[in-house]
Structure formats: C-alpha cells, structure tokens
Design an enzyme around this catalytic site. Structure first.
Site, short mmCIF file in Angstrom:
data_model
loop_
_atom_site.label_atom_id
_atom_site.label_comp_id
_atom_site.label_asym_id
_atom_site.label_seq_id
_atom_site.Cartn_x
_atom_site.Cartn_y
_atom_site.Cartn_z
N CYS A 136 -0.74 6.53 -10.01
CA CYS A 136 -1.73 7.45 -10.60
C CYS A 136 -2.71 7.94 -9.54
O CYS A 136 -3.64 7.22 -9.17
CB CYS A 136 -2.48 6.77 -11.74
SG CYS A 136 -3.70 7.86 -12.52
N CYS A 139 -6.32 8.24 -10.72
CA CYS A 139 -7.02 6.95 -10.83
C CYS A 139 -7.38 6.41 -9.45
O CYS A 139 -8.47 5.89 -9.24
CB CYS A 139 -6.12 5.91 -11.51
SG CYS A 139 -5.22 6.49 -12.93
N ASP A 140 -6.46 6.47 -8.52
CA ASP A 140 -6.61 5.71 -7.28
C ASP A 140 -6.78 6.54 -6.00
O ASP A 140 -7.04 5.98 -4.94
CB ASP A 140 -5.39 4.77 -7.11
CG ASP A 140 -5.30 3.78 -8.26
OD1 ASP A 140 -6.36 3.38 -8.78
OD2 ASP A 140 -4.18 3.42 -8.66
#
Ligand code: NDP
Length: 312
Positions: A136, A139-140
């Site tokens: 992701c 997300c990261d």
C-alpha cells in the site's frame, strides 16, 4: 446442537467489522462478530499507521486493531475467533454456519471480510513484510520520502501508486513483467511523464535483499536473463487484490473481480438484511478510515432495517 439466534451477525474483524460492531452494540443489537482467520485484518501486517485521524503520533497497525476490538468489547460485542464456513441466504432469516458446524440464524448480516493483497510469493518478501515491503503506497510511501523505491505491477494500481510515490521519493523503479502495461492510457501517460520513474520492462523480481530492512532488490530481465541490483529501501507490491468473498458466491451480486456490489452510497446488497462494508465491496479507496466509515453505515442500515421490520 441448538440453533443460536441473533439480530446482527458481523463477519470480519478489520476496521469495517469492528466499527460495525461498535455501532451495532451501542444500538442494543447485541451483535456477534466472527473474526475470520486473520483477526484484525490487513492492518495487522502493517507497521506504523500515520493517516488514521485521531492518532497524531501514529500507531502501529496491530495496536490500532486491538484498540478497535477493545472498543467493540466494551459495548458488549460477542467476539468469536472462528471462521464462517457456509451461509444460506435463501430465506427471511439468514443461516450462518461456523467451521465447527454451529448454526446461527441472523436477522441481519454485515459482511466485512475484507480483501487480501496479492503477493509475489518470494520468501524474502515474506521475511521483510512491514520492514520495507508493503502492498500500500498510500499507507507507507511517506516512510520512504527522499529515498529510492521499487514497485512491481502494471495495472492501474501500479500506475497510480508509482505516480504517487514519485511525488515524495527520489526515484521510483517500476518493474513490469511484460513489454506493456495493462493500466489505462491516461494513467500510463502520467507514469511516463514523471521524470523520476524508471520503467524496467520484461523484468521480474528475483530477490528482495536485506535482513531486517529492505536494502535492495535483485531484478532479472526475462529476455536477456541479465540480473541487476537496485539500491532501494522500499519495495511495493501492486499486483492486485483479492476480495475475500468466496463464501458468498451464488448468493450475492459481485463484479467481475468478485467484489460485492452494494447499492450506490449505501451498504445494501441484493439480499434483504445482508449488508456489506469495507474492502470486500470497495476496490477504489481501500483505506482503514473509509472501511471504518462504511462499517458504520452498514450498522446504521442494519439497525434501520430491523426497526422497519418491527424486530427492534
Ligand atoms: P490488475 O489485476 O488490473 O493488474 C495487476 C497487474 O499486476 C497486471 O499488470 C499484472 O501483469 C501484474 N502482475 C500480476 N502478477 C504479477 C507477478 N507475479 N509479477 C509481476 N507482475 C504481476 O490489478 P490492479 O490492482 O492494478 O487493478 C484492479 C482493478 O482496480 C482494475 O479493474 C483497475 O482498473 C482498478 N483500479 C482503478 C483505479 C482508478 O481508476 N483510479 C486505480 C486502481 C485500480 P500482466 O499485465 O502481465 O498480467
């Protein structure tokens, strides 16, 4: 064995399932929640979560899911660490069977079974999961700002995520296994326009390097057989997701990729009293906060449905 009755049964224990449980419990529906085989869902394989509102200092994924769970427990959700193995949505009351053959009759069912990222299947990928390997970028990606990263895939997700990463990373290596991408033209054009994205055509991933964190990736050209090491500190896998919806095949409407179809803007499925939330019905946003939001919607929809039917 006797048949258990419930007003509300929730399947899944990610942000969507637990949020539905919090709302349903507070509405006195006394919900039963089955966690499935990965209690806590996809966030349990994430490290820091920095984009969930309310956690200004960030939180690690497993802890966040523990918090969700405790909040659901606090309001009385009956949480069971078991799998559902079969459903029967043929009648007015929905029949649910656990893997130990326990039968439950539910007036409403909230499906929050999530989706699973597809992985390459390398041992090194597994070893370095959440230590530089991620599925992701939204997300990261932030953890790799100013750094060099690689991303594998050639669909819309890979195109979108490589463009996203290019805005914060020094350089992005896009690893494409064929000599073309299947991503839509407009998204490919964005990839091609980004000066810091290098596309490696006909390229597969041999090994992700590093012991406790990603220190590089060894890639292989499928035509020449030549290998090369890229000095990346982040490795993103964007080769698709698989919604966990097999259980509902034949009962619920799904799109061509097996995502559950819900009424636009609502959580209703094609079966009365069966609602869906989270990644099992969302291939577009796939965020903890959107999943939680849709879990709330499903619980409110279930509560209103029960009220209309005179059950509560
Ligand atoms: P897709 O299934 O569309 O694409 C997966 C990609 O991964 C393919 O290009 C495939 O390569 C590649 N791949 C699969 N396995 C491997 C492997 N082992 N090694 C290397 N590459 C591999 O998944 P997406 O997640 O990209 O998209 C899913 C759906 O969501 C699509 O319908 C897409 O259009 C949609 N979507 C839409 C967006 C938007 O409109 N903004 C954004 C993101 C997704 P190959 O081509 O060689 O098979």
């Amino acid at each position: 064995m006797s048949i258990e009755q419930t007003k509300c049964l929730i399947i899944g224990s990610g942000p969507a399932g637990y949020t539905a449980a919090i709302y349903a419990s507070r509405a006195n529906l006394s919900p039963i929640l089955y966690t499935g085989k990965e209690p806590g869902g996809q966030l349990t394989i994430t490290n820091d979560v920095e984009n969930y509102p309310g956690y200004p200092d960030g939180i690690i994924g497993p802890q966040m899911m523990e918090d969700f769970k405790n909040q659901a427990l606090k309001f009385g959700t009956d949480i069971r660490y078991e799998m559902i193995s079969k459903v029967d949505f043929s009648g007015g009351v929905h029949k649910i069977y656990t893997e130990t053959d326990h039968e439950i009759h539910a007036d409403t069912v909230i499906i929050a079974t999530g989706a699973s990222a597809r992985w390459l299947g390398l041992e090194s990928e597994q070893k370095l999961m959440s230590k530089g390997v991620s599925a992701c970028a939204v997300c990261d990606g932030f953890f790799f700002r100013g750094q060099e990263v690689a991303i594998v895939g050639a669909g819309d997700t890979a195109a979108e995520e490589s463009t996203y990463l290019s805005k914060m990373c020094k350089k992005v290596h896009l690893l494409v296994r064929r000599d073309e991408m299947r991503a839509s033209k407009i998204m490919q054009d964005r990839v091609l326009a980004a000066e810091n994205i290098e596309i490696h055509w006909n390229t597969t991933t041999d090994e992700i390097l590093g012991e406790d964190k990603v220190e590089g990736v060894r890639i292989k050209n499928t035509i020449t057989g030549a290998t090369e090491i890229l000095p990346v500190s982040g490795f993103f896998v964007a080769i698709g997701h698989k919604p966990n919806t097999e259980l509902f095949e034949g009962w619920l409407d799904m799109d061509e990729n097996k995502y559950l179809i819900t009424k636009p803007g609502r959580s209703f499925t094609n079966i009365e009293g069966v609602f869906a939330a989270g990644d099992a019905q969302d291939h577009i946003y796939r965020q903890a906060v959107t999943a939680a939001g849709s879990g709330c919607m499903a619980a409110l929809d279930a509560e209103r449905y029960l009220a209309e039917k005179g059950i509560i």
